[in-house]
Design a protein around this motif. Structure first.
Motif, mmCIF file in Angstrom:
data_model
loop_
_atom_site.group_PDB
_atom_site.id
_atom_site.type_symbol
_atom_site.label_atom_id
_atom_site.label_comp_id
_atom_site.label_asym_id
_atom_site.label_seq_id
_atom_site.Cartn_x
_atom_site.Cartn_y
_atom_site.Cartn_z
ATOM 1 N N ARG A 27 11.684 26.976 6.770
ATOM 2 C CA ARG A 27 13.041 26.521 7.098
ATOM 3 C C ARG A 27 13.118 26.066 8.557
ATOM 4 O O ARG A 27 13.713 25.025 8.867
ATOM 5 C CB ARG A 27 14.052 27.648 6.856
ATOM 6 C CG ARG A 27 14.408 27.873 5.408
ATOM 7 C CD ARG A 27 15.290 29.116 5.240
ATOM 8 N NE ARG A 27 16.501 29.063 6.037
ATOM 9 C CZ ARG A 27 17.629 28.465 5.645
ATOM 10 N NH1 ARG A 27 17.690 27.867 4.457
ATOM 11 N NH2 ARG A 27 18.718 28.487 6.414
ATOM 12 N N ASP A 28 12.517 26.833 9.436
ATOM 13 C CA ASP A 28 12.558 26.499 10.859
ATOM 14 C C ASP A 28 11.828 25.186 11.135
ATOM 15 O O ASP A 28 12.352 24.309 11.849
ATOM 16 C CB ASP A 28 11.937 27.637 11.669
ATOM 17 C CG ASP A 28 11.917 27.344 13.159
ATOM 18 O OD1 ASP A 28 13.004 27.210 13.749
ATOM 19 O OD2 ASP A 28 10.812 27.234 13.721
ATOM 20 N N LEU A 29 10.642 25.015 10.580
ATOM 21 C CA LEU A 29 9.864 23.796 10.819
ATOM 22 C C LEU A 29 10.555 22.575 10.210
ATOM 23 O O LEU A 29 10.528 21.481 10.791
ATOM 24 C CB LEU A 29 8.457 23.948 10.240
ATOM 25 C CG LEU A 29 7.551 24.981 10.916
ATOM 26 C CD1 LEU A 29 6.222 25.084 10.166
ATOM 27 C CD2 LEU A 29 7.295 24.626 12.384
ATOM 28 N N HIS A 30 11.146 22.764 9.052
ATOM 29 C CA HIS A 30 11.850 21.669 8.367
ATOM 30 C C HIS A 30 12.976 21.129 9.243
ATOM 31 O O HIS A 30 13.097 19.907 9.464
ATOM 32 C CB HIS A 30 12.401 22.203 7.040
ATOM 33 C CG HIS A 30 12.804 21.170 6.047
ATOM 34 N ND1 HIS A 30 14.035 20.546 6.090
ATOM 35 C CD2 HIS A 30 12.171 20.660 4.962
ATOM 36 C CE1 HIS A 30 14.138 19.703 5.084
ATOM 37 N NE2 HIS A 30 13.012 19.746 4.376
ATOM 38 N N LEU A 31 13.806 22.012 9.765
ATOM 39 C CA LEU A 31 14.926 21.583 10.602
ATOM 40 C C LEU A 31 14.431 20.988 11.915
ATOM 41 O O LEU A 31 14.954 19.960 12.376
ATOM 42 C CB LEU A 31 15.855 22.757 10.880
ATOM 43 C CG LEU A 31 17.098 22.431 11.715
ATOM 44 C CD1 LEU A 31 17.956 21.365 11.042
ATOM 45 C CD2 LEU A 31 17.922 23.700 11.971
ATOM 46 N N ARG A 32 13.431 21.599 12.522
ATOM 47 C CA ARG A 32 12.878 21.057 13.765
ATOM 48 C C ARG A 32 12.342 19.636 13.544
ATOM 49 O O ARG A 32 12.494 18.763 14.410
ATOM 50 C CB ARG A 32 11.768 21.960 14.296
ATOM 51 C CG ARG A 32 12.249 23.275 14.897
ATOM 52 C CD ARG A 32 11.079 24.135 15.329
ATOM 53 N NE ARG A 32 11.508 25.413 15.866
ATOM 54 C CZ ARG A 32 11.819 25.635 17.143
ATOM 55 N NH1 ARG A 32 11.736 24.634 18.012
ATOM 56 N NH2 ARG A 32 12.189 26.822 17.547
#
Length: 281
Positions: A27-32
């Motif tokens: 989730r974090d990498l996707h948004l970044r």
């Protein structure tokens, strides 16, 4: 991907190397990714070839500081996720167009991602305005997201009569945003090279919307979006309010590419005849 390439990619995203390939990390990498690597089709209008090969895509994203469209963004993201230990499957989709018509085969590339904590997700950082976070792949109810309300549904037969839906072998899925179908997704695994014809068509065909328009777009920190369409700059807040203005002159256009999207260009791309288009005579 070697270790140096992984670190370079993560630096661009502003992320540390994760300890484990969990759903939270995804989730974090996707948004970044959506906030730092633009959805853009500038190569089409700069005479640059779009080739879906891992090395070429990683050079563009980590070496040249550029973005791309679905084959490039999701292709590069798949390479990063795989290197970090995620289970990644490339899936082919067909985008819904006018009057509900489906696009060409291999029209879109999306990712099915498995995590070490048992989750399975639809990740898509290459569709422009879409979900900010991965969608639960097996969930058939509504999924709320800052980008809208999404739903993944099993389909009926397609326009050629091929079966989909429950019980069908390799049945297709429709991905909906706010009740409107966005694309139809096949569940059969694909390779990056399978998308070569789709990338060529979108880069050269006069019927492709990528050859007929210019776009460069990022999700903003407040959950909105900034988009440069040709020379028109649109800033959309998270509540949907929009500020639109026309840029004045090439210098301002190049400055916006550089300062707002992190893209260094030596000339302003302009919509012209698609590279490789057929000519009469």
């Amino acid at each position: 991907m070697n270790s140096a390439r992984i670190d370079s990619y993560l630096r661009r995203l502003g992320a540390a190397r994760p300890a484990r390939p969990t759903a939270g990390v995804l989730r974090d990498l996707h948004l970044r990714h959506l906030r730092t690597v633009p959805f853009e089709n500038l190569s089409v209008h700069l005479g640059e070839e779009t080739v879906p090969s891992e090395e070429r895509l990683l050079d563009k994203v980590t070496g040249s500081g550029r973005g791309g469209f679905c084959y490039e963004l999701n292709g590069a993201f798949a390479a990063l996720l795989t290197s970090l230990g995620f289970e990644v499957t490339l899936l082919a989709g067909r985008v819904y167009g006018d009057e509900g018509r489906l696009g060409i085969p291999y029209d879109h590339l999306a990712l099915r991602v498995g995590t070490v904590d048992g989750g399975e997700w639809l990740a898509d950082v290459g569709f422009g305005a879409h979900s900010h976070f991965p969608l639960a792949f097996a969930e058939r109810g509504e999924q709320a997201d800052p980008g809208g309300v999404f739903r993944i549904t099993e389909t009926g037969p397609d326009t050629a009569g091929a079966a989909g839906g429950p019980g069908a072998v390799g049945g297709d899925l429709d991905v909906l945003r706010d009740g409107k179908p966005q694309y139809r997704l096949e569940v059969r695994p694909r390779t990056l090279e399978d998308f070569t014809a789709g990338a060529w068509w979108h880069s050269t065909s006069p019927a492709s919307h990528f050859t007929r328009s210019l776009v460069c777009s990022l999700v903003t920190g407040d959950g909105g979006r900034i988009t440069l369409g040709g020379r028109t700059l649109t800033v959309t807040a998270a509540d949907g309010t929009r500020e639109v203005r026309e840029l004045e002159g090439d210098d301002e256009v190049l400055r916006v590419y550089r300062e707002r999207f992190g893209i260094e260009l030596d000339r302003v791309p302009e919509v012209g005849e698609p590279r490789g288009a057929a000519r009469n005579g």
